[in-house]
Structure formats: C-alpha cells, structure tokens
Write a protein that holds these residues in place. Structure first.
Motif, PDB file in Angstrom:
ATOM      1  N   ASN A 179       0.807  -1.232   0.000  1.00  0.00           N
ATOM      2  CA  ASN A 179       0.000   0.000   0.000  1.00  0.00           C
ATOM      3  C   ASN A 179       0.835   1.275   0.000  1.00  0.00           C
ATOM      4  OD1 ASN A 179       1.005  -0.242   2.609  1.00  0.00           O
ATOM      5  ND2 ASN A 179      -0.861   0.528   3.583  1.00  0.00           N
ATOM      6  N   ARG A 180       2.108   1.183  -0.375  1.00  0.00           N
ATOM      7  CA  ARG A 180       2.929   2.387  -0.473  1.00  0.00           C
ATOM      8  C   ARG A 180       3.863   2.243  -1.669  1.00  0.00           C
ATOM      9  NH1 ARG A 180       8.036   1.539   0.254  1.00  0.00           N
ATOM     10  NH2 ARG A 180       8.492   3.759   0.343  1.00  0.00           N
ATOM     11  N   GLY A 181       4.420   3.354  -2.093  1.00  0.00           N
ATOM     12  CA  GLY A 181       5.339   3.330  -3.218  1.00  0.00           C
ATOM     13  C   GLY A 181       4.879   4.248  -4.328  1.00  0.00           C
ATOM     14  N   VAL A 182       5.722   4.403  -5.321  1.00  0.00           N
ATOM     15  CA  VAL A 182       5.419   5.357  -6.385  1.00  0.00           C
ATOM     16  C   VAL A 182       4.221   4.912  -7.214  1.00  0.00           C
ATOM     17  CG1 VAL A 182       6.963   4.351  -8.141  1.00  0.00           C
ATOM     18  CG2 VAL A 182       6.501   6.820  -8.150  1.00  0.00           C
ATOM     19  N   SER A 187      -1.713   6.469  -9.018  1.00  0.00           N
ATOM     20  CA  SER A 187      -3.175   6.478  -8.967  1.00  0.00           C
ATOM     21  C   SER A 187      -3.681   7.724  -8.241  1.00  0.00           C
ATOM     22  CB  SER A 187      -3.692   5.223  -8.248  1.00  0.00           C
ATOM     23  OG  SER A 187      -3.447   4.068  -9.006  1.00  0.00           O
ATOM     24  N   MET A 188      -2.978   8.107  -7.183  1.00  0.00           N
ATOM     25  CA  MET A 188      -3.376   9.282  -6.412  1.00  0.00           C
ATOM     26  C   MET A 188      -3.276  10.546  -7.254  1.00  0.00           C
ATOM     27  SD  MET A 188      -1.451   8.160  -2.885  1.00  0.00           S
ATOM     28  CE  MET A 188      -1.519   9.795  -2.134  1.00  0.00           C
ATOM     29  N   LEU A 189      -2.200  10.665  -8.020  1.00  0.00           N
ATOM     30  CA  LEU A 189      -2.016  11.847  -8.864  1.00  0.00           C
ATOM     31  C   LEU A 189      -3.107  11.917  -9.932  1.00  0.00           C
ATOM     32  CD1 LEU A 189      -0.276  14.302  -9.555  1.00  0.00           C
ATOM     33  CD2 LEU A 189       1.116  12.827 -11.015  1.00  0.00           C
ATOM     34  N   ALA A 190      -3.441  10.757 -10.535  1.00  0.00           N
ATOM     35  CA  ALA A 190      -4.499  10.743 -11.551  1.00  0.00           C
ATOM     36  C   ALA A 190      -5.832  11.147 -10.946  1.00  0.00           C
ATOM     37  CB  ALA A 190      -4.604   9.348 -12.169  1.00  0.00           C
ATOM     38  N   GLN A 233       6.345  14.016 -10.742  1.00  0.00           N
ATOM     39  CA  GLN A 233       5.311  14.499  -9.825  1.00  0.00           C
ATOM     40  C   GLN A 233       4.872  13.384  -8.871  1.00  0.00           C
ATOM     41  OE1 GLN A 233       2.381  15.883 -12.629  1.00  0.00           O
ATOM     42  NE2 GLN A 233       3.272  17.949 -12.784  1.00  0.00           N
ATOM     43  N   ALA A 234       4.773  12.162  -9.395  1.00  0.00           N
ATOM     44  CA  ALA A 234       4.399  11.026  -8.545  1.00  0.00           C
ATOM     45  C   ALA A 234       5.497  10.740  -7.519  1.00  0.00           C
ATOM     46  CB  ALA A 234       4.138   9.783  -9.406  1.00  0.00           C
ATOM     47  N   GLU A 235       6.756  10.841  -7.955  1.00  0.00           N
ATOM     48  CA  GLU A 235       7.872  10.616  -7.034  1.00  0.00           C
ATOM     49  C   GLU A 235       7.922  11.705  -5.961  1.00  0.00           C
ATOM     50  OE1 GLU A 235      11.208  10.358  -9.632  1.00  0.00           O
ATOM     51  OE2 GLU A 235      10.818   8.258 -10.190  1.00  0.00           O
ATOM     52  N   ASP A 236       7.614  12.913  -6.346  1.00  0.00           N
ATOM     53  CA  ASP A 236       7.557  14.010  -5.369  1.00  0.00           C
ATOM     54  C   ASP A 236       6.444  13.761  -4.344  1.00  0.00           C
ATOM     55  OD1 ASP A 236       9.625  15.249  -6.693  1.00  0.00           O
ATOM     56  OD2 ASP A 236       8.332  16.655  -7.797  1.00  0.00           O
ATOM     57  N   MET A 237       5.340  13.207  -4.826  1.00  0.00           N
ATOM     58  CA  MET A 237       4.231  12.903  -3.926  1.00  0.00           C
ATOM     59  C   MET A 237       4.638  11.822  -2.915  1.00  0.00           C
ATOM     60  SD  MET A 237       0.329  11.708  -4.871  1.00  0.00           S
ATOM     61  CE  MET A 237      -0.184  13.320  -5.478  1.00  0.00           C
ATOM     62  N   LEU A 238       5.436  10.839  -3.371  1.00  0.00           N
ATOM     63  CA  LEU A 238       5.912   9.788  -2.468  1.00  0.00           C
ATOM     64  C   LEU A 238       6.801  10.380  -1.368  1.00  0.00           C
ATOM     65  CD1 LEU A 238       6.209   6.832  -1.631  1.00  0.00           C
ATOM     66  CD2 LEU A 238       8.080   6.623  -3.287  1.00  0.00           C
ATOM     67  N   ASP A 250      -3.926  11.987   3.799  1.00  0.00           N
ATOM     68  CA  ASP A 250      -5.383  11.879   3.837  1.00  0.00           C
ATOM     69  C   ASP A 250      -5.913  11.246   2.544  1.00  0.00           C
ATOM     70  OD1 ASP A 250      -5.461  12.970   6.335  1.00  0.00           O
ATOM     71  OD2 ASP A 250      -6.111  14.970   5.696  1.00  0.00           O
ATOM     72  N   LEU A 251      -5.381  11.710   1.403  1.00  0.00           N
ATOM     73  CA  LEU A 251      -5.803  11.145   0.124  1.00  0.00           C
ATOM     74  C   LEU A 251      -5.402   9.672   0.029  1.00  0.00           C
ATOM     75  CD1 LEU A 251      -6.982  11.411  -2.713  1.00  0.00           C
ATOM     76  CD2 LEU A 251      -4.745  12.248  -3.493  1.00  0.00           C
ATOM     77  N   TRP A 252      -4.193   9.381   0.519  1.00  0.00           N
ATOM     78  CA  TRP A 252      -3.690   7.997   0.503  1.00  0.00           C
ATOM     79  C   TRP A 252      -4.596   7.073   1.319  1.00  0.00           C
ATOM     80  CZ3 TRP A 252      -1.452   5.583   4.956  1.00  0.00           C
ATOM     81  CH2 TRP A 252      -0.849   4.349   4.716  1.00  0.00           C
ATOM     82  N   GLU A 253      -4.980   7.511   2.494  1.00  0.00           N
ATOM     83  CA  GLU A 253      -5.849   6.695   3.343  1.00  0.00           C
ATOM     84  C   GLU A 253      -7.221   6.497   2.691  1.00  0.00           C
ATOM     85  OE1 GLU A 253      -6.099   8.309   7.251  1.00  0.00           O
ATOM     86  OE2 GLU A 253      -4.003   7.842   7.760  1.00  0.00           O
TER      87      GLU A 253
END
Length: 607
Positions: A179-182, A187-190, A233-238, A250-253
C-alpha cells in the motif's frame, strides 16, 4: 486401507527379519525403516506392494530373488490368508487383499470418522500434529483490483492452507498489502488530476472501489505518455508521503480504503480469508536494525561505495568473470531496500506467531529473491529460517495474451467471475434446470467458482498456464463443474433411496459390506482408502494439483461403479446388497465433499 496396509507391512517386515536370521547376516539392518508400502501401478499386480531394492546390498542378492524368498516366508506364516494373497512380482512383494474383509474395514473407517476422515496417520494421530504453519499469499497492490494472476495465487494459498489444516496442522494465513510506493502515488495523482474537482467517488460513480482506483492507474499511464513530468510528480508525492504530509496522507488513506473495501468483497466472494493483514506502510522500515546488527558481527560488510552488503556467492555461485556476488541491504545513504523490509517482516511474523514452517506463495519471478532472503535469515542465526519455503508458481494468462495493469489489459477477477457466472446461468436456463436446482443464480455463482478454482489448481504450481474460460465451464471431463455434477448425482441417489425406504446405514455392517466384491466396487473402495495418503502427500509437497487429480479419479471410479453395479434397481431382489452399495455411495460422497472443499470447489446438492 490403513489397517490392511499396516498388517501387510508387519508381515513383510517379520519375513525379512526371519530371512536375515536364516542367512546369518550380521550388522545393523533396520527393516522397520526400509519397508515401504506402495500402490502397484496396475490393479492386476496387486493392491499393495513392498519394493526390496533397499535390501540388495545387505543380502548380496538381486531384489527379485529376495522378493521370492520373502513372499515364500510370508505365505508360510499365520495371518496372511485372512489378509489376502501374497506373491513376488519382480523386485516387489505384492498382495491382493481379501476384498470381503478389506472393503468393510475401509468403509467403516470412513463412516466412523466422517468429515475427519483423511486427517489421521496409521498410528491414529493427526498427520501433521504439532506443526504450526504460516502461509502468506495474495499480496495485492492498493492501486488496482485483483486480477487473474491474483486468482491463481489466492487459490494456491487458500487450498494449501485447507490441505494443511486437513492434515492436522495449525495454520495462520497472512497477507502483505502493498500500500505504499510510487505506483500508489500514480493512482493518487491521476485522481487529483481527473476526479477530485468533480468530487468523484466509487459510490457516486456506482463502481467498486478497487476498480475505480485501478481506473486512475490506467489514466496515469495514458497521461504520462504525453506529460513526461508526471512521473517526477508522482515521485515528489511519495516523498511528501514519507515526510507525513497531511494532504497526501489523507488522500492515501481514502484511496487505500476504497481499494481494500473492494478487494475484501472479492475475497468474500471467492472464499479466501486471512488471520492477519500486514501493511507495507508499517513494515517498509523494518529490518534496518537487523542489518546493522549483522554488520557489527561481520555477517555483512560495507562496500567501497558505502552501501551495506551480504555475500551471496553460496546462493548464486560466482559470476562469469569469476567474481563473488553480493546483495545490497542498505544503500550508501542508509535507506532500506525491498529485501531489508522482508527480513524485518519475517522476524516480526515469527514473533507474532511462533511458526515452525513458513510458506510464501509468490510467483516464480521471485525465486532468486527468496533464496537470498532465506540465506540472510540463516546467516543472522534464526533457526526457523531452515523451514522457510517459497511456493513459486508460473504465469497464468488468457489465450489472448499476457496482461498488463498499466495498459488496462488485465482481466479483473470480478469481471472474469461475472462472465463465468453469466455463462453458467445461461447453461442452466438452456437446459431448463433453473426451477429444479433451487436458486439458479446461487448455483451459477458456485459453478463459476468451481470452474475457476479447479482449472487453476489442477495444474502443477510450477507450470505456466493458459486459463480457458470455455474449457473450465465444461460439464464433461476434468473440470470443476463435472466434479459438482458427480457430487449432485450421488446426493440425488441417496435422496431417492431414502424416499424408497432404503438406508445406507442398513448396509454398514461387516457382513453386508463383504458383498462388495465386484471389480468396479473394489476399485472405488481402494480409491477411497487412499484419501489419507493423498492428503499427506499434497500437504507435504504443498501441491493442490495432487488433490485435484485424486478427486477426478474418485469421480471416474464412481461413474464406473454406478454403471456396473446398480443400486436402487437391485433392491427388490437383494436389499442387503443394495444397502451395501448405498453405503459405498454415501462414503464416496463424504470423501468427495471433503476433497472438493480442499480445492475450493463448492459442493452442490442439486445441479
């Protein structure tokens, strides 16, 4: 057949000991450990056999000659006539059991033990008594729904767990949720790009949560092809996630919750369950302390580039250049790698539940990874690491080709089961059986699950395979629906007998069962008697395909028996024989139901 098997073993062992004394052979010769009872390949050769190869060196004789002498001694002794007829067949001492006595012993054992039949060894104890086995399987990612590959993993893990339990082991099923990783951040960025502003949720769109998140993952892949900056951008989010950014967390949860809710629905649908879930977000930092401890003890070493490594040459061999191989455990900046997490997780699991065997159900691409993982844990001094096992399995695809999640070509598990369900329901309706089977929709669901699970499990785990939906749903041949049909057929026979006032219990006494001497009756009885051996072998080898083959064997044997030995129609002229045959049918149903459950094939009373 356990009692007959043990009696035959004892007779052969005693004969070997006598032959040893007659030949004045000195030295240790432990016949008890060398006498192994097997099933001859052809019925005409006998029902049980003992190979004499292990005694050739001590006796200084060819195995066929030893077999001839041992058979002569057995036949000259007491007790053999009631058991059967003994003969030397090449290098084997074989016996054709006395059907009148053997049939009753096998069937009465099934009647006595009921659903527990198949769990006990010849000494009366559970086959795997005292064994504690942890089984890890499924391991979904929270950026997509379960797909066909997961279905093979889940079927193997759940089936192996059930077989081990049947053998008497304590089983603890675990699941590591990735449940973690780039890939999660993609999916979160999309979602942020295409759905957040509209307030889209699985509920508002009317789709399962895991399907919605998987859709976001596919959308990211399409978007990134035109916007190369998306990956950064996804890597920055990680990085923000690792730093505890509240908005990202919050979005991840929320999105993890959507996926896990959907995945759990699929687990419930397919009969898969776990005693504990582990989450990569909780375990990814584990193991670092163990690596530092190993570094201090000299088990690991610091490389010139500053990384911490372990020598794995003993596992992988030297390279083509003759150089030793090493594996990075900590990067030069001190951060963990994937295997570091697995080391920590394995240790945590043993602390959580003191297993004496751990089975990882993971695809064959990870063979190298697990060899190194097990080696490292042994190097760290964990005794239980010797009992770690990687149950690797091959790829599963559809005839149309290999699946790719990011391109949206994966066959979702739910969609596949829905398709099988629809086809099964249509077949029931086309045959006009929808009113006779009860709840046709419920039956169609169980037929779909039988088709899927049995098709996946009948192949040896190590082999790659193609899943053919049309073949899997066939009601003829080696398929799950065929097994269900045979089970329903036997259940129907028992119901009709009861309506006619004929009870299987009336034929359960030794005198009645001694009438079951027809070759088709005997072939079926012998197959039923082998069930404990099949359970033990499938549990030992962690191979459900052996159980699947056995169930098909039982179904074919019953079909031949029912063809050659009528039950209800013979009742008027010989009620005792009819009751005995009915008892045989009842025992077959007991074994069949139990065995089908072990390979995740739902039993149907009507079909």
């Amino acid at each position: 057949m356990a009692d007959q098997k043990e009696s035959f073993r004892a007779l052969v062992q005693a004969a070997i000991e006598q032959f040893k004394a007659e030949k004045s052979i000195e030295g240790d010769l432990d016949a008890s450990s060398l006498v192994r009872v097997e099933n001859p390949p052809k019925p005409e050769m006998g029902d049980l056999g003992v190979p004499l190869f292990p005694f050739a060196k001590a006796f200084r004789m060819a195995p066929p000659a030893i077999a001839a002498e041992v058979a002569k001694i057995v036949n000259a002794g007491n007790g053999v006539k009631e058991l059967g007829t003994v003969a030397a067949v090449g290098p084997y001492v074989n016996i054709k059991l006395n059907k009148e006595n053997a049939a009753g012993g096998i069937l009465q054992k099934i009647l006595k033990e009921g659903d527990e039949y198949g769990s006990f060894a010849e000494d009366g104890k559970k086959l795997f008594e005292g064994r504690r086995v942890m089984v890890e399987y499924s391991s979904p990612n929270t950026n997509k729904p379960l797909h066909l590959g997961h279905m093979r993993n889940d079927a193997l893990g759940e089936s192996v767990s059930r077989i081990l339990k049947k053998a008497g082991a304590q089983v603890y099923r675990v699941n590591i949720i990735n449940n973690r990783g780039v890939h999660i951040c993609k999916s979160m960025l999309a979602y942020k790009l295409f759905h957040e502003s509209k307030g889209d949720t699985p509920q508002s769109l009317g789709i399962k949560g895991d399907h919605f998140v998987g859709q976001c993952y596919v959308e990211f892949d399409k978007y990134s092809k035109e916007h190369p900056e998306a990956l950064q951008q996804a890597e920055d989010m990680l990085i923000k996630w690792e730093n505890g950014d509240k908005e990202v967390r919050d979005l991840w949860e929320k999105m993890n919750g959507w996926t896990l809710s959907g995945v759990q629905q699929t687990y419930d649908r397919t009969g898969v369950g776990f005693e504990k879930l582990y989450f990569e977000s909780d375990t990814y930092l584990k193991g670092k302390e163990e690596i530092m401890r190993g570094l201090e003890k000299g088990i690991f070493f610091k490389a010139d580039d500053g990384s911490v490594r372990v020598d794995v040459t003993n596992v992988t061999g030297k390279g083509k250049d003759g150089e030793d191989h090493s594996k990075v455990l900590l990067r030069k900046d001190g951060t963990s790698v994937y295997i570091t997490q697995d080391i920590g997780t394995a240790i945590s699991r043993h602390n959580d539940w003191d297993f004496n065997q751990m089975v990882y159900v993971v695809a064959s691409e990870q063979i190298y990874h697990f060899k190194i993982l097990f080696h490292i844990l042994k190097q760290l001094g964990y005794d239980w690491a010797s009992n770690l096992y990687h149950l690797s399995y091959g790829l599963v695809n559809l005839p149309s080709g290999r699946m790719k999640s990011r391109e949206g070509t994966v066959v979702d598990a739910d969609d596949l089961i829905d398709s099988l369900h629809a086809d099964a329901l249509k077949a029931i309706q086309d045959k006009g059986r929808d009113s006779e089977v009860g709840n046709a929709d419920d039956v169609a669901e169980k037929v779909a699950l039988a088709a899927l699970h049995y098709y996946l499990l009948q192949v040896s785990p190590v082999k790659d395979m193609l899943f053919n939906p049309e073949e899997s749903l066939s009601f003829n041949g080696n398929t799950g629906p065929y097994l269900q049909y045979m089970g329903a057929r036997i259940a129907s026979i028992l119901r009709k007998a009861e309506e006619q006032g004929l009870s299987a219990n009336l034929g359960a006494d030794s005198q009645s069962l001694s009438l079951l001497t027809h070759e088709s009756e005997w072939a079926l009885i012998k197959s039923l008697g082998r069930f404990p051996q099949v359970v033990e072998k499938a549990a030992t080898d962690l191979d459900p395909s052996q159980m699947a083959s056995y169930i098909y064997e039982i179904c074919k044997a019953f079909s031949a028996f029912y063809r050659d030995c009528p039950i209800l129609s013979v009742a008027e002229e010989n009620k005792t024989l009819a009751s005995a045959r009915l008892c045989l049918a009842s025992c077959t149903l007991t074994v069949l139901r139990s065995a089908m459950n072990l390979v995740l094939v739902p039993f149907l009373e009507k079909m």
